[in-house]
Every structure is written in structure tokens, then in C-alpha cells.
Write a protein that holds these residues in place. Structure first.
Motif, PDB file in Angstrom:
ATOM      1  N   THR A 150       0.814  -1.222   0.000  1.00 57.52           N
ATOM      2  CA  THR A 150       0.000   0.000   0.000  1.00 57.52           C
ATOM      3  C   THR A 150       0.846   1.270   0.000  1.00 57.52           C
ATOM      4  OG1 THR A 150      -0.133  -0.080   2.424  1.00 57.52           O
ATOM      5  CG2 THR A 150      -1.909  -1.149   1.185  1.00 57.52           C
ATOM      6  N   ASN A 152       2.153   3.103  -2.240  1.00 60.69           N
ATOM      7  CA  ASN A 152       1.802   4.151  -3.203  1.00 60.69           C
ATOM      8  C   ASN A 152       0.395   4.707  -3.007  1.00 60.69           C
ATOM      9  OD1 ASN A 152       4.307   3.936  -4.520  1.00 60.69           O
ATOM     10  ND2 ASN A 152       3.560   2.230  -5.779  1.00 60.69           N
ATOM     11  N   PHE A 153      -0.330   4.190  -2.023  1.00 59.13           N
ATOM     12  CA  PHE A 153      -1.694   4.661  -1.807  1.00 59.13           C
ATOM     13  C   PHE A 153      -1.748   5.883  -0.895  1.00 59.13           C
ATOM     14  CE2 PHE A 153      -3.013  -0.055  -2.272  1.00 59.13           C
ATOM     15  CZ  PHE A 153      -2.859   0.034  -3.646  1.00 59.13           C
ATOM     16  N   TYR A 157      -3.827   6.156   4.044  1.00 58.30           N
ATOM     17  CA  TYR A 157      -4.407   4.877   3.631  1.00 58.30           C
ATOM     18  C   TYR A 157      -3.585   3.726   4.206  1.00 58.30           C
ATOM     19  CZ  TYR A 157      -8.185   5.877   0.317  1.00 58.30           C
ATOM     20  OH  TYR A 157      -9.380   6.227  -0.245  1.00 58.30           O
ATOM     21  N   GLN A 158      -2.279   3.852   4.132  1.00 59.04           N
ATOM     22  CA  GLN A 158      -1.397   2.794   4.618  1.00 59.04           C
ATOM     23  C   GLN A 158      -1.619   2.540   6.107  1.00 59.04           C
ATOM     24  OE1 GLN A 158       2.909   3.595   4.849  1.00 59.04           O
ATOM     25  NE2 GLN A 158       3.217   1.798   3.555  1.00 59.04           N
ATOM     26  N   TRP A 197      -5.104  -5.979  -5.141  1.00 59.24           N
ATOM     27  CA  TRP A 197      -5.494  -4.676  -5.673  1.00 59.24           C
ATOM     28  C   TRP A 197      -5.958  -4.870  -7.108  1.00 59.24           C
ATOM     29  CZ3 TRP A 197      -1.990  -0.735  -8.405  1.00 59.24           C
ATOM     30  CH2 TRP A 197      -2.719   0.424  -8.702  1.00 59.24           C
ATOM     31  N   GLU A 199      -6.562  -3.055 -10.181  1.00 60.43           N
ATOM     32  CA  GLU A 199      -6.142  -1.748 -10.686  1.00 60.43           C
ATOM     33  C   GLU A 199      -7.236  -1.066 -11.493  1.00 60.43           C
ATOM     34  OE1 GLU A 199      -2.375   0.251 -13.115  1.00 60.43           O
ATOM     35  OE2 GLU A 199      -2.556  -1.928 -12.926  1.00 60.43           O
ATOM     36  N   ASN A 202      -9.607   0.188  -9.191  1.00 55.08           N
ATOM     37  CA  ASN A 202      -8.915   0.933  -8.136  1.00 55.08           C
ATOM     38  C   ASN A 202      -9.457   0.549  -6.755  1.00 55.08           C
ATOM     39  OD1 ASN A 202      -6.927   2.691  -7.243  1.00 55.08           O
ATOM     40  ND2 ASN A 202      -8.306   4.447  -7.192  1.00 55.08           N
ATOM     41  N   GLU A 203      -9.570  -0.756  -6.539  1.00 48.73           N
ATOM     42  CA  GLU A 203     -10.097  -1.275  -5.281  1.00 48.73           C
ATOM     43  C   GLU A 203      -9.125  -2.279  -4.672  1.00 48.73           C
ATOM     44  OE1 GLU A 203     -14.941  -1.067  -6.039  1.00 48.73           O
ATOM     45  OE2 GLU A 203     -13.890  -2.996  -6.127  1.00 48.73           O
ATOM     46  N   LEU A 204      -9.035  -2.248  -3.358  1.00 51.14           N
ATOM     47  CA  LEU A 204      -8.291  -3.253  -2.606  1.00 51.14           C
ATOM     48  C   LEU A 204      -9.292  -4.206  -1.972  1.00 51.14           C
ATOM     49  CD1 LEU A 204      -5.504  -4.199  -1.456  1.00 51.14           C
ATOM     50  CD2 LEU A 204      -6.017  -2.806   0.553  1.00 51.14           C
ATOM     51  N   LEU A 311      -9.915   2.911  -3.415  1.00 49.47           N
ATOM     52  CA  LEU A 311      -8.772   3.764  -3.093  1.00 49.47           C
ATOM     53  C   LEU A 311      -8.895   5.089  -3.829  1.00 49.47           C
ATOM     54  CD1 LEU A 311      -6.101   0.953  -3.311  1.00 49.47           C
ATOM     55  CD2 LEU A 311      -7.056   1.962  -1.241  1.00 49.47           C
ATOM     56  N   ARG A 313      -7.990   8.579  -4.186  1.00 42.64           N
ATOM     57  CA  ARG A 313      -6.913   9.464  -3.733  1.00 42.64           C
ATOM     58  C   ARG A 313      -7.396  10.884  -3.471  1.00 42.64           C
ATOM     59  NH1 ARG A 313      -4.462   5.674  -6.929  1.00 42.64           N
ATOM     60  NH2 ARG A 313      -2.507   4.798  -6.151  1.00 42.64           N
TER      61      ARG A 313
END
Length: 447
Positions: A150, A152-153, A157-158, A197, A199, A202-204, A311, A313
């Protein structure tokens, strides 16, 4: 000349081979159906009654599978192995995204080595990590991998996702512990953590699962008389309910025992995430707008939690501020609940039971029949706290309150208290009170 012993061994092998059961994975092995989670489709595959026979799991017809559903298959294989079954697999060539490919990406070929060697974990793809959780080293390794995953999130978020997963893994220590014996030694049955993830969306997505005693058996130690798994899960997400009830458990020394699931579920609401908690045949869905539950047709012997987080941003939030807000909310609810018990009152935190939008009539009817009517019959009063509830329909409130009001009569104005409700909710309840304390109430209001 073949000895009698060899002949008997050959007969035994043939009988065992003839008794082999083949479980064929369906063409779709996934929870996802038209952007809605359906669990019975996956749970119906698992036959928990198999014992002491060869079991073959055939992946070749499975053309679509997702990582979280297939992760549960690993737990299932461990369980039937413990029940004396030998387990083998028929895999297809790798074609995206079939079940065989997902199985290999998870490193699931080594599942039995993982269950008996604490130094071995899954050799999964770095983008689809899977962890067996057996001890503190596994716990730390999983969280370190999550931090890297995580990175780059964004920092918040991390930190936030780390907190949520940590609390879910602590819950595994509470009600997920189970042991088995192999070759004269005792081993803990691993729990699993898998995250992916997606992509494009854009969901974990992540899942935490175990083969433990389940939520109902766990919290039933302190709250006996629970009638269903769904009821137990709903109770477990209230503050200071799902803590550890044995003084020897290391989790019992944590100051927030019983708060982790409450705070985690509320964090996910703020992040516009979804949490599904499955235990036994109970399923509870905590979404950004409501909390719903039901009983499934099929069951899971322990507990698993499936989480989806978008996610975004552009979303600004601070974990520390959220934690402070949730703890204040929890303190207020616990104080109200404690005070209610002292003065013979049923306290209902509407947000925690029904979510931001309390509007599902069947949920109201079930809660009314299970809690409100019995409490009023015992002479208790009723306090409904609508803190953080934005809206509630007339149908919902009528189903919740009309019958109790009619039974109480005019004394309902003293016995039922409403706090922290919006003007619209307050006016709707006032109308229901007036309508059901008339000399000749409308019978249609009792549904």
C-alpha cells in the motif's frame, strides 16, 4: 508368492480408491454477481462431512475464480485433511483467469507443507499475496507486506488499512484458534490473509478467514441465549462486546479489547468501504450507508471477513481524528448502555444496528420481536439513540414501534424515549405514537 499382508493391503488400496470423491469446481467460483456479493454459491461447494476417504478437487471446468473465494478452498482442504481425507487436485493449463491459474498464483500447491512447518509460508505472486497466520512472526510478515503493498496509496491509507487488518488478525487470535494432530505432534490450524489490488476498479480486496469456533460460540460465553449466528455478529460489532473472555489470552491484556471490530467497521464506513462478516450461517454486511444481515443456506465452520475498499486518492481523512471520534462515540454508547441496565432500560444504538439509513422493514421486525417486545414485557423502558442516523423511513419506524406502542397504550409516551433524532425522524415517530394510541387504532399499523 504374495503374502497375505500384501494381499490385504492391495484390497484396502482398491477399496479406498473406489471410495474416492471428486469435487468439481463450478464454472464460476466467486462471490461477485452483478456487483453484489453472494456467498451461498461458494459455500455450497464445501462438503464438511467427508472423512477418511480420498478427495479429488477438479479445477478444469472452472473458467472464472477470484482470489478471495479460492483462499477459502485452502482452509477447506486443511479441514478435510484433518478429518482423515487425502486430498489431490486436477489442474488445467493456465488461462486467464481460470481457477487453476488463481490456485497457482496463490502458491496453494504448498498448502500442506505450510500447515505443518512454521518456517514455510505460501510462495504466492507478489501482486496477490497470501499468508498463513500461525504466530507472531506470520503476523509481522503479513503487515510488512501490506505496508509495501500500500506504499503508493498514501500514508493515511497505509496506516488505516494496517490498523483494520491488524484488528481483524487479533480477532483470529480470539475466536479463530483450533488445533490438529499430525504424526504425533500438535499444530495450530493456520488462519489466512489474502489481499489483491484490482487496478482497473482501483479497489483493494482482502479476506481474513479461520476455522475456529465462530463468533456465536465465542461471544456466547458472555452473552448466552443468542438465537442465531447473524444476531451474534450484529452484537459483536457493538463496542466492548467482542473482547476476549479468558484471562489467559494475550488479547485480553489489550486496553481496547472488544473495541477493534467496532472501530474497524466504522473506519470502513468512513472510507466508503464494504465489510462482510460470515460466521456459521450468519452474514452481516456493513456498508457506508447501512448495516444489513441474513441467514445463509450454507455455513462456514469458523469466521471470515471480506473487505472491499475503493482507493480514492481525492478523499482526505486522518486516522487519528477518526479514531478519536469513534472512541468518543463508543464511550457515549457504553455509558448509555450501562446506565440503561442500571435503571431497567433497553438502550438501542440505532446507527450500530441499522446504519446511516435505517430503512429495511424486515430488520426492524426482527429486532422488535427479539428485543423490544420482551424488554417492554419485563417492565423496562426503551431508549432509541439515533446519533449518526441520517434517515429512516416511515415503514421501518412503524414496523419497529407500532406494535409496542399499541400494547403499551398511552404509557408509551413515558416508556419510549427518542434522542438525537433528526427533525424528520422525530416527526415520523410522533405520528406513529399518535396514530397507535388512539381509541380505535388502525390494525394495519401492526405489521
Amino acid at each position: 508368492m504374495t503374502s497375505m499382508r500384501d494381499q490385504l493391503y492391495g484390497i484396502k488400496r482398491k477399496m479406498r480408491k473406489d471410495s474416492k470423491v471428486t469435487l468439481v469446481l463450478p464454472s464460476e467460483f466467486t462471490f461477485n454477481r452483478s456487483e453484489v456479493k453472494h456467498f451461498d454459491h461458494v459455500l455450497s461447494f464445501f462438503n464438511w462431512k467427508l472423512r477418511d476417504i480420498p478427495v479429488e478437487i477438479d479445477f478444469r471446468l472452472c473458467s472464472s475464480a477470484n482470489y478471495q473465494a479460492v483462499s477459502l478452498l485452502i482452509l477447506y482442504c486443511w479441514k478435510i485433511k484433518q478429518q482423515g481425507c487425502t486430498v489431490s487436485f486436477l489442474l488445467d493449463n493456465e488461462t486467464d483467469p481460470n481457477g487453476s491459474r488463481v490456485w497457482r498464483m496463490l502458491g496453494a500447491q504448498g498448502l500442506f507443507a505450510v500447515s505443518t512447518d512454521p518456517k514455510v509460508n505460501f510462495n504466492s505472486n507478489e501482486h496477490k499475496p497470501l499468508f498463513a497466520i500461525r504466530n507472531s512472526d506470520d503476523f509481522k510478515a503479513a503487515l510488512q507486506s501490506l505496508d509495501a503493498f500500500t506504499l503508493n496509496f498514501g500514508v493515511e491509507y497505509q496506516k488505516t488499512l494496517r490498523y483494520v487488518i491488524s484488528e481483524l488478525l487479533y480477532n483470529v487470535h480470539e475466536h479463530g484458534a483450533s488445533d490438529f494432530h499430525w504424526r504425533g505432534k500438535r499444530y495450530p490450524t493456520p488462519s489466512i490473509l489474502q489481499f489483491t489490488w484490482y487496478e482497473r476498479a482501483n479497489e483493494l480486496h482482502f479476506i481474513v478467514g479461520d476455522l475456529g469456533v465462530g463468533v456465536k460460540n465465542h461471544i456466547g460465553k458472555a452473552h448466552p441465549g443468542l438465537s442465531s449466528d447473524e444476531e451474534a455478529i450484529r452484537l459483536a460489532i457493538q463496542p466492548e462486546i467482542s473482547g476476549t473472555f479468558t484471562t489467559q489470552d494475550p488479547y485480553a491484556t489489550r486496553n481496547n479489547a472488544g473495541m477493534g471490530l467496532f472501530i474497524s467497521s466504522n473506519i470502513l464506513k468512513k472510507l466508503r468501504g464494504d465489510m462482510h462478516i460470515i460466521s456459521g450461517n450468519g452474514a452481516v454486511h456493513i456498508s457506508p450507508i447501512d448495516t444489513t444481515g441474513k441467514s445463509l443456506d450454507f455455513s462456514w465452520p469458523g469466521t471470515f471477513v471480506l473487505v472491499t475498499v475503493r482507493l480514492d486518492r481525492g478523499t482526505e481523512f486522518a486516522l487519528d481524528a477518526m479514531m478519536s471520534e469513534f472512541r468518543d462515540h463508543a464511550k457515549a454508547e457504553i455509558a448509555a448502555r450501562t446506565n440503561a441496565a442500571t435503571i431497567q432500560q433497553l438502550y438501542v444504538g440505532m446507527y450500530n444496528y441499522f446504519g446511516t439509513n435505517a430503512d429495511i422493514k424486515s430488520e426492524a421486525i426482527r429486532y422488535r420481536d427479539k428485543y423490544i417486545i420482551p424488554a417492554l414485557s419485563e417492565g423496562k423502558s426503551l431508549l432509541l439513540d439515533f446519533t449518526d442516523v441520517d434517515s429512516s423511513t416511515h415503514s421501518f419506524l412503524n414496523a419497529l414501534l407500532a406494535t409496542p406502542i399499541m400494547r403499551l397504550g398511552l404509557i408509551a409516551y413515558k416508556k419510549i424515549r427518542i434522542v438525537n433524532a433528526t427533525k424528520e425522524i422525530r416527526e415520523t415517530i410522533d405520528y406513529i405514537l399518535d396514530d397507535n394510541t388512539a381509541d380505535e387504532p388502525n390494525n394495519s399499523q401492526q405489521s
